[in-house]
Design a protein around this motif. Structure first.
Motif: not given
Length: 115
Positions: A34-41, A43-51
Motif C-alpha cells: 500500500m502506498r500514499w501518493y500526492r499531487q498538486v496541479p 505537477k507529477e504525482r509523487e510517492l509519499v510513503a509506502g508499506i
C-alpha cells in the motif's frame, strides 16, 4: 469490485496534524503493498510513503520524521499520520494498492496547509 476510499483530509494550519485513512474493499488486503501518493496541479504525482504486505515502510525524504504510514489488515485500512504539516504539503493525497500484477487507486482527498 475493488474500492479504495480515502478520508481525513481538510484544512489545517502550519504545524498542525491530520490523519488520513484508506479503506479497501474487494481485494485481499494483506497481500497488497500500500502506498500514499500526492499531487498538486501542474505537477507529477509523487510517492509519499509506502508499506509492504509485511509492514516494511519507506518515506520520501521531505516527510521523514513527520509522517507515519501504517496498516490494519483486520480492518483492511491504511493510515497516514501527518504531523508538523507545512504549506508545501498541500496536495491531493491518493491511496494506491499494488500486488505486482494489479494496481488500484482511490479518488483522492485534499489536504490544505494554510494559515
Amino acid at each position: 469490485q475493488v474500492q479504495l476510499v480515502e478520508s481525513g483530509g481538510g484544512l489545517v494550519q502550519p504545524g498542525g496534524s491530520l490523519r488520513l485513512s484508506c479503506a479497501a474493499s474487494g481485494l485481499t488486503f494483506e497481500l497488497y503493498a500500500m502506498r500514499w501518493y500526492r499531487q498538486v496541479p501542474g505537477k507529477e504525482r509523487e510517492l509519499v510513503a509506502g508499506i509492504s504486505s509485511f509492514g516494511v515502510t519507506n518515506y520520501r525524504d521531505s516527510v521523514k520524521g513527520r509522517y507515519t504510514i501504517s496498516r490494519d489488515n483486520v480492518k483492511n485500512t491504511m493510515y497516514l499520520q501527518m504531523n508538523s504539516l507545512k504549506p508545501e504539503d498541500t496536495a491531493t493525497y491518493y491511496c494506491n494498492a499494488m500486488n505486482g500484477v494489479r494496481e488500484y487507486w482511490g479518488q483522492g482527498t485534499q489536504v490544505t496547509v494554510s494559515s
